[in-house]
Enzyme design. Structure first.
Site, PDB file in Angstrom:
ATOM      1  N   PRO A  10       8.819  23.359 -14.927  1.00 55.25           N
ATOM      2  CG  PRO A  10       6.643  24.178 -14.756  1.00 55.25           C
ATOM      3  CD  PRO A  10       7.452  22.927 -14.679  1.00 55.25           C
ATOM      4  CG  ASN A  11      10.022  28.714 -13.075  1.00 57.83           C
ATOM      5  OD1 ASN A  11      10.168  29.590 -13.923  1.00 57.83           O
ATOM      6  ND2 ASN A  11       8.867  28.510 -12.461  1.00 57.83           N
ATOM      7  NE  ARG A  18      12.985  28.390  -9.375  1.00 51.62           N
ATOM      8  CZ  ARG A  18      12.262  27.300  -9.230  1.00 51.62           C
ATOM      9  NH1 ARG A  18      12.716  26.148  -9.692  1.00 51.62           N
ATOM     10  NH2 ARG A  18      11.113  27.352  -8.637  1.00 51.62           N
ATOM     11  CE1 TYR A  23      13.789  24.745  -5.457  1.00 54.69           C
ATOM     12  CE2 TYR A  23      13.807  27.075  -6.063  1.00 54.69           C
ATOM     13  CZ  TYR A  23      13.130  25.957  -5.625  1.00 54.69           C
ATOM     14  OH  TYR A  23      11.791  26.021  -5.348  1.00 54.69           O
ATOM     15  CG  ASN A  74      12.333  18.881  -9.643  1.00 50.15           C
ATOM     16  OD1 ASN A  74      11.198  19.254  -9.346  1.00 50.15           O
ATOM     17  ND2 ASN A  74      13.417  19.435  -9.134  1.00 50.15           N
ATOM     18  CB  ALA A  77       5.304  25.262  -9.710  1.00 50.64           C
ATOM     19  CD  GLU A  98       6.914  13.949  -6.303  1.00 47.87           C
ATOM     20  OE1 GLU A  98       6.073  13.006  -6.250  1.00 47.87           O
ATOM     21  OE2 GLU A  98       6.731  15.044  -5.748  1.00 47.87           O
ATOM     22  CG  HIS A 100      10.451  17.741  -5.026  1.00 50.36           C
ATOM     23  ND1 HIS A 100       9.834  18.520  -5.979  1.00 50.36           N
ATOM     24  CD2 HIS A 100       9.617  16.704  -4.794  1.00 50.36           C
ATOM     25  CE1 HIS A 100       8.678  17.984  -6.300  1.00 50.36           C
ATOM     26  NE2 HIS A 100       8.513  16.872  -5.599  1.00 50.36           N
ATOM     27  NE  ARG A 107      10.804  25.829  -0.596  1.00 57.21           N
ATOM     28  CZ  ARG A 107      10.903  26.053  -1.894  1.00 57.21           C
ATOM     29  NH1 ARG A 107      11.136  25.047  -2.719  1.00 57.21           N
ATOM     30  NH2 ARG A 107      10.776  27.275  -2.360  1.00 57.21           N
TER      31      ARG A 107
END
Ligand code: DQA
Length: 151
Positions: A10-11, A18, A23, A74, A77, A98, A100, A107
């Site tokens: 998502p996103n 964004r 990012y 990735n 969320a 995985e 990111h 964070r």
């Protein structure tokens, strides 16, 4: 040629616009194009998928379980929420790395738990889009090491 599945959750379709301070400015399209070229030079086929929908991502993992040798994901969320995505990888036995873009450990506390990390072959974070390339290079090495030798 063996296939690697690149999944973005998502996103991540909004990469480049964004929260660029977190990012970066590179778009998902340019990340996918660079990675597709790199995969070809490593004699791998890359299938790129992005969805904002958990069930669609689960469907991609399930079908890649039959066709792909490895995945890079990735999960966005869904990293922090999706037992369903975790179960999909376990169900089909698809190995994955995985990735990111940001360092999730630097964070908010809710980003610091991943439902995928303990079943991943590895985790790369905090390096921006370079992380995808490092994951692909690691997968190429792993697949070459696992391949039967010709001589
Ligand atoms: C992310 C980190 C997640 O916490 C966030 O929800 C994302 C992107 C990253 O690439 O840094 O969407 O996975």
């Amino acid at each position: 040629m063996q296939t690697v599945l690149l999944i973005n959750g998502p996103n991540l379709n909004l990469l480049g616009q964004r929260e660029p301070e977190t990012y970066g400015y590179q778009t998902l399209k340019s990340v996918e194009e660079a990675l597709t070229a790199r995969a070809a030079s490593l004699k791998l086929t890359l299938h790129c998928r992005q969805s904002n929908h958990e069930g669609v991502l689960i469907d991609h993992v399930q079908s890649a379980g039959r066709t792909a040798a490895f995945a890079i994901i990735n999960p966005g969320a869904l990293t922090h929420t999706s037992i369903g995505l975790r179960d999909a990888f376990l169900a089909v036995g698809l190995p994955f790395i995985e990735v990111h873009l940001s360092n999730i450990h630097a964070r908010e506390p809710f980003r610091q738990h991943s439902y995928l990390a303990d079943i991943a072959a590895g985790q790369i974070m905090g390096l921006g889009p370079v992380g995808y390339r490092l994951a692909l290079d690691a997968i190429a090495e792993k697949l070459a090491a696992a391949a039967p030798h010709s001589s």
